[in-house]
Design an enzyme around this catalytic site. Sequence first.
Site, PDB file in Angstrom:
ATOM      1  N   GLU A  38       0.829  -1.205   0.000  1.00 25.55           N
ATOM      2  CA  GLU A  38       0.000   0.000   0.000  1.00 25.55           C
ATOM      3  C   GLU A  38       0.878   1.277   0.000  1.00 25.55           C
ATOM      4  O   GLU A  38       1.749   1.444   0.861  1.00 25.55           O
ATOM      5  CB  GLU A  38      -0.907  -0.028   1.242  1.00 25.55           C
ATOM      6  CG  GLU A  38      -1.785   1.184   1.455  1.00 25.55           C
ATOM      7  CD  GLU A  38      -2.832   1.392   0.367  1.00 25.55           C
ATOM      8  OE1 GLU A  38      -3.347   0.406  -0.179  1.00 25.55           O
ATOM      9  OE2 GLU A  38      -3.130   2.569   0.070  1.00 25.55           O
ATOM     10  N   THR A  80      -6.023   1.043  -5.425  1.00 29.26           N
ATOM     11  CA  THR A  80      -5.462  -0.273  -5.099  1.00 29.26           C
ATOM     12  C   THR A  80      -6.013  -1.368  -6.020  1.00 29.26           C
ATOM     13  O   THR A  80      -5.290  -2.274  -6.430  1.00 29.26           O
ATOM     14  CB  THR A  80      -5.758  -0.613  -3.629  1.00 29.26           C
ATOM     15  OG1 THR A  80      -5.053   0.323  -2.815  1.00 29.26           O
ATOM     16  CG2 THR A  80      -5.313  -2.016  -3.265  1.00 29.26           C
ATOM     17  N   HIS A 197      -1.652   2.708   4.843  1.00 30.75           N
ATOM     18  CA  HIS A 197      -2.726   3.429   4.149  1.00 30.75           C
ATOM     19  C   HIS A 197      -2.851   4.841   4.705  1.00 30.75           C
ATOM     20  O   HIS A 197      -2.691   5.073   5.901  1.00 30.75           O
ATOM     21  CB  HIS A 197      -4.056   2.675   4.317  1.00 30.75           C
ATOM     22  CG  HIS A 197      -5.100   3.118   3.330  1.00 30.75           C
ATOM     23  ND1 HIS A 197      -5.803   4.288   3.470  1.00 30.75           N
ATOM     24  CD2 HIS A 197      -5.516   2.550   2.168  1.00 30.75           C
ATOM     25  CE1 HIS A 197      -6.620   4.417   2.433  1.00 30.75           C
ATOM     26  NE2 HIS A 197      -6.462   3.371   1.628  1.00 30.75           N
ATOM     27  N   ASP A 256       1.654  -0.018  -4.843  1.00 31.18           N
ATOM     28  CA  ASP A 256       0.438   0.038  -5.670  1.00 31.18           C
ATOM     29  C   ASP A 256       0.211   1.399  -6.316  1.00 31.18           C
ATOM     30  O   ASP A 256      -0.135   1.496  -7.477  1.00 31.18           O
ATOM     31  CB  ASP A 256      -0.803  -0.459  -4.895  1.00 31.18           C
ATOM     32  CG  ASP A 256      -1.152   0.370  -3.666  1.00 31.18           C
ATOM     33  OD1 ASP A 256      -0.397   1.287  -3.306  1.00 31.18           O
ATOM     34  OD2 ASP A 256      -2.196   0.070  -3.050  1.00 31.18           O
ATOM     35  N   HIS A 257       0.413   2.467  -5.543  1.00 34.07           N
ATOM     36  CA  HIS A 257       0.157   3.811  -6.081  1.00 34.07           C
ATOM     37  C   HIS A 257       0.796   4.845  -5.167  1.00 34.07           C
ATOM     38  O   HIS A 257       1.428   4.496  -4.172  1.00 34.07           O
ATOM     39  CB  HIS A 257      -1.357   4.061  -6.235  1.00 34.07           C
ATOM     40  CG  HIS A 257      -2.142   3.753  -4.979  1.00 34.07           C
ATOM     41  ND1 HIS A 257      -1.977   4.445  -3.807  1.00 34.07           N
ATOM     42  CD2 HIS A 257      -3.079   2.799  -4.716  1.00 34.07           C
ATOM     43  CE1 HIS A 257      -2.778   3.951  -2.880  1.00 34.07           C
ATOM     44  NE2 HIS A 257      -3.456   2.941  -3.401  1.00 34.07           N
TER      45      HIS A 257
END
Length: 412
Positions: A38, A80, A197, A256-257
């Site tokens: 994450e 995600t 997160h 993921d990003h």
Amino acid sequence: LEETTAYFSEKQEEARQATSAETFGKYKGKNVIIVQVEAFMNFVIGKEIGGEEITPHFNNLMKESLYFKNFYHQTGQGRTSDADFVTNISLHPLPTGSVFVRYPDHEYDALSSILGSEGYHTAAYHAYESSFWNRYMMYKNMGYDEFKNRNNYIMNEAVGWSLGDKSFFKQSVDYITEEQLKNPAPFYSFMTTLTSHHPYGLPASLRELNTDSLGKSMMGNYLQSIHYVDAALGELVEQLKKEGLWDDTLLVVYGDHDNSIKEKADYETFLGTSLSDLEMHQIMNQVPLLMHLPDGDQAGIYLEPAGQIDIAPTVLHLLGISTEDNYLMGSDLLSTSKRMTVLRSGAFANRDLVYIPSEDRRFENGSCYEMPAGKQTDIQACKPSYEKSKLELSISDQLITHNLIHKLRAKE
Ligand code: GP9
């Protein structure tokens, strides 16, 4: 259909040629663990704060792994779920919404289903609600044998949204070893972490870095969270070694990003330097990709641009599974070099150029940079690759929305 068929015949020819490369099938029958981390961004790799490395375990593992330094996330609004989609299905996400939510019943060539048909036991692991991002439905379509979700984990380390990543990895590997006792077939495990997160509220007891130089900023909290995840990754590797799985497993780790921290000043303060628009673009779009192969084979720093879309084709290549009959848009990273990595925003990167679109998305208002110098150049230099990138995105969109894989197979 015609446009799509023509595009994929070229891709499939590339895949056919790759089967004669030295690396094809070098790890036939090995296990695969892919960890999607994450909000893990590339700018933290190798960096320190308060005299301490932010990702010491990752940095250490890099020495015996392939590390892709110019690796891009290719996500859109589906965040995600888009990263999961691009990585496992090797198509682009949609311009709006999440494919997981919008088209979970269309036909795709997922890494999990391809490996399942090769005799692998396949499982997805994510310690959160199974319905989030419509995973429960989509993972059925992707052919996973199992989806271990929040209901399958003991909540013995509550951090942020759910279970802390340390316990998440520990319990996930326990599930793998349990399954191996019953069924010693090779396995594919896809693990999605969660602790790092947004908004990165790690409890004080787990904060190990001294981030005083950043004040009470979200960037400081972000670095603390990433440091925790890095330690969790270190424990994952140790557990795989202890269980005797390490030497028979390909481990892939990537981000993921981005972390949703958009202010340039935050990065400038942390990095101690001013940043150009190009540098800021790279920071927000690049995530790390690490691949550990048994015996530390092929280790090194790989500079050629690449993206999440290339992960499934690369894994299949290493396992010796030809993708000639599949509809995958990515390329195997070991046998191909002249790639173009296209982002959902319309930006792209190849060995010589980076294109960044403008807010109004008109080609001529975008910026074109010569690489590796990073010098802005005449926009027309980016035109041919821009046309190709537009076509790639549009073919992917059509393939997904009109269920073309299904239709193309029906025609075969
Ligand atoms: C939740 C997690 C978060 O299951 O995957 O997704 P995000 O908000 O980062 O897209």
